[in-house]
Design a protein around this motif. Structure first.
Motif, mmCIF file in Angstrom:
data_model
loop_
_atom_site.group_PDB
_atom_site.id
_atom_site.type_symbol
_atom_site.label_atom_id
_atom_site.label_comp_id
_atom_site.label_asym_id
_atom_site.label_seq_id
_atom_site.Cartn_x
_atom_site.Cartn_y
_atom_site.Cartn_z
ATOM 1 N N UNK A 152 6.434 -12.441 6.498
ATOM 2 C CA UNK A 152 6.251 -11.152 7.167
ATOM 3 C C UNK A 152 4.968 -10.502 6.685
ATOM 4 N N UNK A 153 4.244 -9.909 7.616
ATOM 5 C CA UNK A 153 2.997 -9.272 7.219
ATOM 6 C C UNK A 153 2.907 -7.897 7.839
ATOM 7 N N UNK A 154 2.650 -6.905 6.992
ATOM 8 C CA UNK A 154 2.538 -5.547 7.520
ATOM 9 C C UNK A 154 1.166 -5.379 8.158
ATOM 10 N N UNK A 155 1.144 -4.922 9.397
ATOM 11 C CA UNK A 155 -0.133 -4.653 10.059
ATOM 12 C C UNK A 155 -0.564 -3.241 9.690
ATOM 13 N N UNK A 156 -1.702 -3.115 9.074
ATOM 14 C CA UNK A 156 -2.179 -1.785 8.668
ATOM 15 C C UNK A 156 -3.028 -1.216 9.796
ATOM 16 N N UNK A 157 -2.533 -0.156 10.405
ATOM 17 C CA UNK A 157 -3.286 0.503 11.476
ATOM 18 C C UNK A 157 -4.106 1.627 10.855
ATOM 19 N N UNK A 158 -5.399 1.543 11.032
ATOM 20 C CA UNK A 158 -6.249 2.578 10.450
ATOM 21 C C UNK A 158 -6.198 3.835 11.302
ATOM 22 N N UNK A 159 -5.920 4.956 10.643
ATOM 23 C CA UNK A 159 -5.906 6.232 11.351
ATOM 24 C C UNK A 159 -6.967 7.123 10.723
ATOM 25 N N UNK A 160 -7.217 8.242 11.379
ATOM 26 C CA UNK A 160 -8.181 9.186 10.804
ATOM 27 C C UNK A 160 -9.539 9.037 11.454
ATOM 28 N N UNK A 161 -10.322 10.040 11.159
ATOM 29 C CA UNK A 161 -11.650 10.145 11.768
ATOM 30 C C UNK A 161 -12.620 9.166 11.107
ATOM 31 N N UNK A 162 -13.470 8.560 11.928
ATOM 32 C CA UNK A 162 -14.488 7.664 11.366
ATOM 33 C C UNK A 162 -15.672 8.522 10.914
ATOM 34 N N UNK A 163 -16.088 8.324 9.670
ATOM 35 C CA UNK A 163 -17.225 9.096 9.138
ATOM 36 C C UNK A 163 -18.479 8.786 9.959
#
Ligand code: SF4
Length: 316
Positions: A259-270
């Motif tokens: 099993x692999x957790x998919x990390x979804x990037x959130x937040x504003x891009x600098x």
């Protein structure tokens, strides 16, 4: 083994109305002859600009470039012509990088003609040899790019890049526009050529799974900066930067039981325009804390493994 390319604190900034866009910011690395450095990151992270600046297709803002032990940061037109024979590029989209009005053989012969080093008969035989080297059948000599599939078009791009027997090639997303089955053929061809000709590659891609097998070392770029660099195997086994972890979480795992957790990037891009001095990933980083506003220098945290994150030991 000797380093064929050494890049020190390279910067490429673009002046725009609101300030300076830091496309490549203080990037340092070296590559040994015959090896491949994979450069990965999202679109707009500066990886293509880095490749083009190393090749002098773009003028650097600051920093130094050494090729074969010689400082080539600033060279005159004559030296640049010589350098271009040794340093070549393979583009992402073979269709738009080829002249639709030129046949396969004319396209491959062009760099040989422009070099002024060969007679007509020699150009003809070298073109035939190059077609054979990259797996293009002789019957395609008079075909035009629109008559060929993506894989064959990319083979033309590779033949052109090889024409003047370079030592070093920047491969800028060379398989991204191709079907998966054709991607494997082109990657195999590039690896064969590397072995036979002792070529050195910078392999630029947004897709980590593509560089996994072709790269000896991988560097990860974010917003113009290198945030992690290590041998390829080590990076896949032990990614340390939160951004690298997020990129890797999107790579499919062949083991269905794992099993692999998919990390979804959130937040504003600098914004890369006049960016603040601290970590440029901070607005999207779930581990951001005090101290992340300070500049994060690339530091060797274990032999050959470099990282720009002061909190890596506290991150699971
Ligand atoms: Fe995240 Fe801070 Fe590390 Fe940047 S320095 S990656 S914000 S923990």
């Amino acid at each position: 083994m000797v380093d064929i390319l050494e890049v020190k604190n390279l910067k490429k900034y673009f002046k725009i109305n609101s300030g300076q866009l830091h496309a490549v910011d203080d990037v340092t690395f070296s590559i040994q002859k015959g090896k491949t450095l994979g450069v990965v990151g999202e679109s707009g992270c500066g990886k293509s600009t880095l490749g083009r600046t190393v090749l002098h297709l773009l003028e650097s803002t600051d920093g130094q470039i050494f090729f074969d032990g010689e400082d080539v940061t600033h060279v005159d037109a004559k030296k640049l012509r010589k350098l271009r024979e040794k340093m070549q590029i393979i583009f992402q989209d073979p269709f738009s990088s080829l002249n639709p009005r030129m046949s396969v053989s004319t396209t491959i012969a062009e760099p040989l003609e422009l070099s002024g080093r060969f007679g007509k008969a020699e150009i003809g035989s070298l073109t035939d040899q190059l077609m054979d080297t990259v797996g293009l059948a002789p019957r395609l000599r008079n075909s035009y790019p629109h008559e060929l599939d993506g894989g064959r078009r990319q083979r033309i791009g590779i033949a052109r890049a090889l024409a003047l027997e370079p030592d070093f090639i920047v491969c800028d997303e060379p398989v991204s526009a191709l079907d998966v089955s054709i991607q494997a053929q082109i990657l195999n061809l590039m690896q064969d050529l590397q072995e036979k000709r002792q070529l050195t590659y910078i392999f630029i891609t947004h897709d980590l799974s593509v560089v996994r097998h072709i790269s000896d070392d991988i560097c990860v770029m974010y917003m113009g900066q290198m945030v992690e660099k290590s041998p390829s195997k080590e990076l896949f086994k032990n990614p340390l930067h939160p951004y690298t972890k997020a990129l890797l979480s999107a790579v499919p795992v062949p083991n269905i039981h794992k099993k692999q957790e998919r990390i979804i990037l959130k937040g504003e891009v600098t914004s890369p325009v006049n960016p603040p001095p601290g970590c440029r990933f901070a607005k999207r980083c779930r581990y951001a804390a005090e101290g992340c506003q300070a500049p994060q220098n690339l530091t060797e945290v274990s032999p050959g493994h470099f990282l720009a994150c002061h909190r890596y030991q506290e991150i699971d």
